[in-house]
Structure formats: C-alpha cells, structure tokens
Design an enzyme around this catalytic site. Structure first.
Site, mmCIF file in Angstrom:
data_model
loop_
_atom_site.group_PDB
_atom_site.id
_atom_site.type_symbol
_atom_site.label_atom_id
_atom_site.label_comp_id
_atom_site.label_asym_id
_atom_site.label_seq_id
_atom_site.Cartn_x
_atom_site.Cartn_y
_atom_site.Cartn_z
ATOM 1 N N ASP A 17 -3.948 6.226 -0.668
ATOM 2 C CA ASP A 17 -3.058 5.067 -0.572
ATOM 3 C C ASP A 17 -2.861 4.751 0.910
ATOM 4 O O ASP A 17 -2.344 5.578 1.667
ATOM 5 C CB ASP A 17 -1.722 5.406 -1.234
ATOM 6 C CG ASP A 17 -0.851 4.187 -1.474
ATOM 7 O OD1 ASP A 17 -1.276 3.075 -1.126
ATOM 8 O OD2 ASP A 17 0.260 4.357 -2.005
ATOM 9 N N ASP A 111 -5.578 -1.566 -1.322
ATOM 10 C CA ASP A 111 -5.128 -0.475 -0.456
ATOM 11 C C ASP A 111 -4.989 0.872 -1.152
ATOM 12 O O ASP A 111 -4.471 1.817 -0.563
ATOM 13 C CB ASP A 111 -3.804 -0.848 0.214
ATOM 14 C CG ASP A 111 -2.692 -1.110 -0.782
ATOM 15 O OD1 ASP A 111 -2.991 -1.308 -1.967
ATOM 16 O OD2 ASP A 111 -1.522 -1.117 -0.375
ATOM 17 N N GLU A 112 -5.438 1.000 -2.402
ATOM 18 C CA GLU A 112 -5.356 2.309 -3.043
ATOM 19 C C GLU A 112 -6.451 2.473 -4.084
ATOM 20 O O GLU A 112 -6.919 1.503 -4.679
ATOM 21 C CB GLU A 112 -3.974 2.565 -3.658
ATOM 22 C CG GLU A 112 -3.566 1.589 -4.716
ATOM 23 C CD GLU A 112 -2.216 1.936 -5.341
ATOM 24 O OE1 GLU A 112 -1.941 3.120 -5.606
ATOM 25 O OE2 GLU A 112 -1.446 0.993 -5.585
#
Length: 363
Positions: A17, A111-112
């Site tokens: 993350d 983003d993860e």
C-alpha cells in the site's frame, strides 16, 4: 486449495500500500509542497479531498472529507488538482517491480495490490524479506514510500499493512492470526464499512471475539452472502485467492452518511470520493466501463437505482463525473432524507493495451 492444504503449507501473501500516494507524488514533483499539509482535490465549495499528505493528516484531514471541512481543520492546507495520468504512470512503474517477483498480482487501485509470493520468481523463502526488497525498489525507482503487510491470507495481509504506516511493514503469522482478529474492533475490519459496522453494533458485535461467537446461520440471516466471509475472518480464515488479470462483472463503492442529506451539494460532495475510488480500480486494472449506476437509499431504507449506458468505455474520470451528475440531479429535491449513496460501474471490458506505452512515455 483446501483448508487441509492451507494448514500443511500456509500461503505467503503480501499487501503493498503506497503511503498517501497522490499527495506524495505531488510533493515529490513539487519541492515547494514538501513538509507542507497538502490535499489533492478541489478547494471549491463542492470540493472533496481525494488524498491528504501526512502533514495534513495531523490536523485530522483525510480522504473523502469535504474541502470546506478540511480547510477549517487546517487553515494552511494547500490544494493540488489531481493528475491521474501521472498517478497511472507511477502505478505502472510499481507494477513492473511487482512483476519481477511474482506474476500473481491483484491490483485493488492505483496505489495498492495483493501479491502471492508463496512461489516467487526470485526463489526467496522469507516473505518479509521479499516485502522489504520490494519497498526498497519502489523507493529507489519512484522516490515514494510504501508500506506492506505480510500474512497467510488476503484479509490479514491487508490488516497488517496498516499496522506500521507510514513506510513500514508488519507480519501476522498463522500462530497469532486468530488472536489478532479477536482483539480487533469490527469497524477496523477490511470489508466492514460504516453501515455494516453500525449494524454489527446493534447486534452487540464490537470485536472479532464477539463476531466469532455468532453462528454461521446467524451471520447469514443478518448479513446475507457476506455471512460466510465474516464467519471465516473472525477465525483468521480467508481462502480467497490472489487473482491476476481479473475482470469483475462490476465494481462499486458506497457510503452511509452520519446525517441524512436533503440537498444536492452535500450529496455531490459525498459522491466524489466514491467516483475516484471506482475509477482508480478501473485504471489500475486497465478496465473500461460503459454502464454507470447510481444507488440512493433513503432514511426509511427504501432505495432506487438510476443507470446510464454509453456507447463506448468512458475515457476519463471527467466523463464519469458528468454521467453521475446527470443521474443525480433529477432526484432533487428528494421526497425524504438520503442516508446512503453509491456508484457502480458495469459492462466492464479490458482496455486495449496499446495505451500503456503512451502512459509510460508521458511520465
């Protein structure tokens, strides 16, 4: 894989993350923003915070917060317009690093992502070392910090990635997984949103231990198809696989408001973070969507949906915003207060891959 196989050889799942991703990219690219409280989003009256830097979070500013509230909490807050093309390009850089370790990558957003490193391309035995190496590689390639969680299933890997943020990692082992879940408040469970947490509260379920006491029949009765999932995670069990290149039938997000909404502006504010969430998922997975559905639940729990299908996949987040605006406007003034709004995308399809090199060149 059966439960018996899992006991013999636990899987090694890493959840990576990025820390305050959009805001961190802006601070990286503009030295004047470093060390300053930054919000990605619009400062307009109808604006909403898409992402907040850690400097801003110290003031209580967070994503999905109305911009006017954020400015009240942090008068020195600097707003920056989102640049999704740049975030997408950085996300592709990060994905290429993941691919050096495993083909088993399931992005959740720009983003993860989940990585299954049980079998990995480097032949590395220790998943915590893989996570450390990946985070160092991301830092060297992009200048950005990532956090990671390591565990034997997706649920616990996701929970672990929050334990040592920012720029840290944590591991939850098969030995301590069930005990970790028992002490955790259910409102912090991944997959338990505010509305579900409130429902659990009404049923006297406050912690994982409370959840574990409930029978499978009870959970299915009150939570439908989510019942078996809740029954499993209360025991530290989650057999969901990491699925690379998965195209869902739909992707959606919804939010229950702390107070009923009666006017257009706060409703539109509340939808912005949901729009960005579903768009981020589609961008990360190279998916296009042709059908947009707006869900509205009223104070008396009655609900309606409104949908619009366009001839070809929506090309940009601005187009999605236009369709949502078009669906939202006719329901005002509402016949009663609105307690929940949701946005979902369907008629999903893979985007043509020739767009990818252009995005990389744009970076």
């Amino acid at each position: 894989m059966t439960g018996e196989d899992n006991r013999e050889r636990p899987r090694k799942i890493v959840h990576v993350d990025m820390d305050a991703f959009y805001a961190s990219v802006e601070q990286r690219d503009n030295p004047e923003l470093r060390g300053v409280p930054v919000a990605v989003g619009s400062p307009a009256a109808r604006g909403v915070v898409a992402a907040a830097s850690y400097e801003a979070r110290k003031f209580g500013v967070h994503s999905a917060m109305p911009s006017v509230t954020a400015q009240r909490k942090c008068p020195d807050l600097v707003f920056v317009k989102p640049r999704f093309d740049v975030y997408k390009a950085v996300s592709l850089q990060i994905r290429s690093i993941f691919a050096e370790y495993t083909p088993m990558i399931e992005p959740l957003s720009l983003d993860e992502a989940y990585l299954d490193v049980t079998e990995n391309l480097k032949g590395m035995e220790i998943a915590t070392e893989i996570a450390e190496e990946i985070r160092a590689r991301i830092k060297a390639a992009t200048g950005l910090n990532a956090s990671a969680g390591i565990s034997y299933n997706k649920f616990l890997a996701k929970m672990a990635s929050d334990l040592n943020k920012p720029n840290g990692q944590a591991v939850i082992t098969p030995k301590n997984g069930p005990a970790f879940v028992e002490q955790l408040p259910v409102k912090k469970f991944h997959g338990v949103g505010p509305a579900t947490a409130e429902k659990m509260h009404r049923l006297a379920i406050e912690t994982g231990a409370d959840l574990k006491e409930k029978t499978l029949d009870f959970l299915v009765e009150h939570f439908g198809k989510s019942g078996p999932y809740f029954y499993g995670i209360a025991r530290g069990i989650d057999n969901r696989q990491v699925r690379p290149d998965r195209v869902r039938k739909s992707v959606g997000a919804e939010d229950t408001f702390s107070a009923d909404i009666h006017s257009y502006e706060p409703a539109r504010d509340g939808l912005q973070s949901l729009i960005e969430k579903v768009w981020g998922y589609c961008e990360a997975n190279e998916i296009g969507a042709k059908t947009v559905t707006l869900k509205v639940k009223y104070a008396d729990f009655s609900q309606i949906t409104r949908s619009k299908t366009v001839p070809s996949a929506l090309p940009a987040i601005a187009n999605l915003e236009e369709v949502v605006d078009m669906l939202l406007a006719p329901i005002f003034p509402p016949r009663k207060g609105i307690r929940l709004l949701g946005v979902s995308l369907s008629s999903l399809e893979r985007r043509r891959s020739e767009a990818t090199p252009q995005l990389q060149l744009a970076f």
